[in-house]
Scaffold this motif. Sequence first.
Motif, PDB file in Angstrom:
ATOM      1  N   ARG A  76      -5.240 -24.294  18.503  1.00  0.00           N
ATOM      2  CA  ARG A  76      -4.385 -24.082  17.175  1.00  0.00           C
ATOM      3  C   ARG A  76      -2.943 -24.044  17.560  1.00  0.00           C
ATOM      4  O   ARG A  76      -2.188 -24.843  16.774  1.00  0.00           O
ATOM      5  CB  ARG A  76      -4.839 -22.948  16.453  1.00  0.00           C
ATOM      6  CG  ARG A  76      -4.265 -22.713  15.104  1.00  0.00           C
ATOM      7  CD  ARG A  76      -4.390 -21.567  14.252  1.00  0.00           C
ATOM      8  NE  ARG A  76      -5.918 -21.222  14.088  1.00  0.00           N
ATOM      9  CZ  ARG A  76      -6.689 -20.367  14.688  1.00  0.00           C
ATOM     10  NH1 ARG A  76      -6.268 -19.558  15.415  1.00  0.00           N
ATOM     11  NH2 ARG A  76      -8.049 -20.446  14.438  1.00  0.00           N
ATOM     12  N   THR A  77      -2.580 -23.428  18.306  1.00  0.00           N
ATOM     13  CA  THR A  77      -1.012 -23.404  18.872  1.00  0.00           C
ATOM     14  C   THR A  77      -0.742 -25.165  19.409  1.00  0.00           C
ATOM     15  O   THR A  77       0.385 -25.365  18.973  1.00  0.00           O
ATOM     16  CB  THR A  77      -0.849 -22.379  20.045  1.00  0.00           C
ATOM     17  OG1 THR A  77      -1.297 -21.081  19.549  1.00  0.00           O
ATOM     18  CG2 THR A  77       0.482 -22.502  20.826  1.00  0.00           C
ATOM     19  N   ARG A  78      -1.546 -25.458  20.154  1.00  0.00           N
ATOM     20  CA  ARG A  78      -1.338 -27.019  20.444  1.00  0.00           C
ATOM     21  C   ARG A  78      -1.091 -27.918  19.507  1.00  0.00           C
ATOM     22  O   ARG A  78      -0.200 -28.828  19.294  1.00  0.00           O
ATOM     23  CB  ARG A  78      -2.384 -27.426  21.732  1.00  0.00           C
ATOM     24  CG  ARG A  78      -2.004 -27.039  23.061  1.00  0.00           C
ATOM     25  CD  ARG A  78      -2.990 -27.520  24.064  1.00  0.00           C
ATOM     26  NE  ARG A  78      -4.149 -27.278  23.694  1.00  0.00           N
ATOM     27  CZ  ARG A  78      -4.878 -26.405  24.175  1.00  0.00           C
ATOM     28  NH1 ARG A  78      -4.346 -25.206  24.801  1.00  0.00           N
ATOM     29  NH2 ARG A  78      -6.312 -26.303  23.897  1.00  0.00           N
ATOM     30  N   LEU A  79      -1.827 -27.472  18.438  1.00  0.00           N
ATOM     31  CA  LEU A  79      -2.096 -28.628  17.153  1.00  0.00           C
ATOM     32  C   LEU A  79      -0.749 -28.204  16.420  1.00  0.00           C
ATOM     33  O   LEU A  79       0.048 -28.983  16.024  1.00  0.00           O
ATOM     34  CB  LEU A  79      -3.146 -27.972  16.340  1.00  0.00           C
ATOM     35  CG  LEU A  79      -3.250 -28.910  14.985  1.00  0.00           C
ATOM     36  CD1 LEU A  79      -3.293 -30.416  15.173  1.00  0.00           C
ATOM     37  CD2 LEU A  79      -4.603 -28.433  14.205  1.00  0.00           C
ATOM     38  N   GLU A  80      -0.285 -27.017  16.276  1.00  0.00           N
ATOM     39  CA  GLU A  80       0.955 -26.677  15.633  1.00  0.00           C
ATOM     40  C   GLU A  80       2.056 -27.335  16.152  1.00  0.00           C
ATOM     41  O   GLU A  80       3.113 -27.904  15.462  1.00  0.00           O
ATOM     42  CB  GLU A  80       1.081 -25.152  15.414  1.00  0.00           C
ATOM     43  CG  GLU A  80       0.187 -24.587  14.432  1.00  0.00           C
ATOM     44  CD  GLU A  80       0.034 -23.085  14.372  1.00  0.00           C
ATOM     45  OE1 GLU A  80       0.902 -22.390  15.036  1.00  0.00           O
ATOM     46  OE2 GLU A  80      -0.901 -22.435  13.694  1.00  0.00           O
ATOM     47  N   MET A  81       1.933 -27.126  17.638  1.00  0.00           N
ATOM     48  CA  MET A  81       3.230 -27.713  18.251  1.00  0.00           C
ATOM     49  C   MET A  81       3.481 -29.135  18.054  1.00  0.00           C
ATOM     50  O   MET A  81       4.343 -29.832  17.864  1.00  0.00           O
ATOM     51  CB  MET A  81       2.981 -27.383  19.663  1.00  0.00           C
ATOM     52  CG  MET A  81       3.362 -25.921  20.044  1.00  0.00           C
ATOM     53  SD  MET A  81       3.079 -25.374  21.673  1.00  0.00           S
ATOM     54  CE  MET A  81       4.052 -26.481  22.703  1.00  0.00           C
ATOM     55  N   ALA A  82       2.207 -30.019  18.223  1.00  0.00           N
ATOM     56  CA  ALA A  82       1.934 -31.451  18.118  1.00  0.00           C
ATOM     57  C   ALA A  82       2.584 -31.813  16.486  1.00  0.00           C
ATOM     58  O   ALA A  82       3.365 -32.800  16.375  1.00  0.00           O
ATOM     59  CB  ALA A  82       0.683 -31.759  18.047  1.00  0.00           C
ATOM     60  N   ARG A  83       2.092 -30.913  15.596  1.00  0.00           N
ATOM     61  CA  ARG A  83       2.867 -31.294  14.237  1.00  0.00           C
ATOM     62  C   ARG A  83       4.284 -30.995  13.971  1.00  0.00           C
ATOM     63  O   ARG A  83       4.738 -31.901  13.438  1.00  0.00           O
ATOM     64  CB  ARG A  83       2.108 -30.374  13.301  1.00  0.00           C
ATOM     65  CG  ARG A  83       0.732 -30.697  12.869  1.00  0.00           C
ATOM     66  CD  ARG A  83      -0.190 -29.644  11.850  1.00  0.00           C
ATOM     67  NE  ARG A  83      -1.229 -30.075  11.572  1.00  0.00           N
ATOM     68  CZ  ARG A  83      -2.212 -29.342  11.072  1.00  0.00           C
ATOM     69  NH1 ARG A  83      -2.171 -28.061  11.037  1.00  0.00           N
ATOM     70  NH2 ARG A  83      -3.523 -29.699  10.850  1.00  0.00           N
ATOM     71  N   GLU A  84       4.580 -30.026  14.655  1.00  0.00           N
ATOM     72  CA  GLU A  84       6.204 -29.910  14.695  1.00  0.00           C
ATOM     73  C   GLU A  84       7.228 -30.979  15.539  1.00  0.00           C
ATOM     74  O   GLU A  84       8.036 -31.498  15.022  1.00  0.00           O
ATOM     75  CB  GLU A  84       6.413 -28.615  15.240  1.00  0.00           C
ATOM     76  CG  GLU A  84       6.014 -27.380  14.402  1.00  0.00           C
ATOM     77  CD  GLU A  84       6.735 -27.233  13.036  1.00  0.00           C
ATOM     78  OE1 GLU A  84       7.868 -27.627  12.927  1.00  0.00           O
ATOM     79  OE2 GLU A  84       5.950 -27.133  12.179  1.00  0.00           O
ATOM     80  N   ARG A  85       6.303 -31.197  16.650  1.00  0.00           N
ATOM     81  CA  ARG A  85       7.125 -32.491  17.170  1.00  0.00           C
ATOM     82  C   ARG A  85       7.222 -33.753  16.672  1.00  0.00           C
ATOM     83  O   ARG A  85       8.058 -34.476  16.592  1.00  0.00           O
ATOM     84  CB  ARG A  85       6.245 -32.765  18.536  1.00  0.00           C
ATOM     85  CG  ARG A  85       6.646 -31.697  19.661  1.00  0.00           C
ATOM     86  CD  ARG A  85       6.025 -31.958  20.796  1.00  0.00           C
ATOM     87  NE  ARG A  85       6.353 -30.712  21.974  1.00  0.00           N
ATOM     88  CZ  ARG A  85       5.493 -30.219  22.668  1.00  0.00           C
ATOM     89  NH1 ARG A  85       4.191 -30.413  22.401  1.00  0.00           N
ATOM     90  NH2 ARG A  85       5.664 -29.278  23.495  1.00  0.00           N
TER      91      ARG A  85
END
Length: 105
Positions: A76-85
């Motif tokens: 979930r954290t990696r997904l949120e980071m990818a969305r922010e990027r």
Amino acid sequence: MERELENLEKALAEYASAQIQHERAREALELARATALLSGVIVGKNAEEREAQARTTLAEQYQAVQVTQEALTWARTRLEMARERLSVAKIMQGVNDTAHAASAG
């Protein structure tokens, strides 16, 4: 921005996989717990005793749920980071487009 989209797709796939693994671990625990209760492996005078006995008897299944929960949290954290990027890349592309349009005009 193409790289960010690819990273987002990868993160989405990893998150979906982590969710599936977590659900499977939870279902396996529920089944093992129900089986243990019905077969008399887990007995106790009250809910607290039964819970303690279940956690001891089914420690491996409880551990699997915990491990998959942690993997889900990281996914979930990696997904949120990818969305922010991706959001940042879109903003930067807009800034660059605006700068090019201003210098051309």
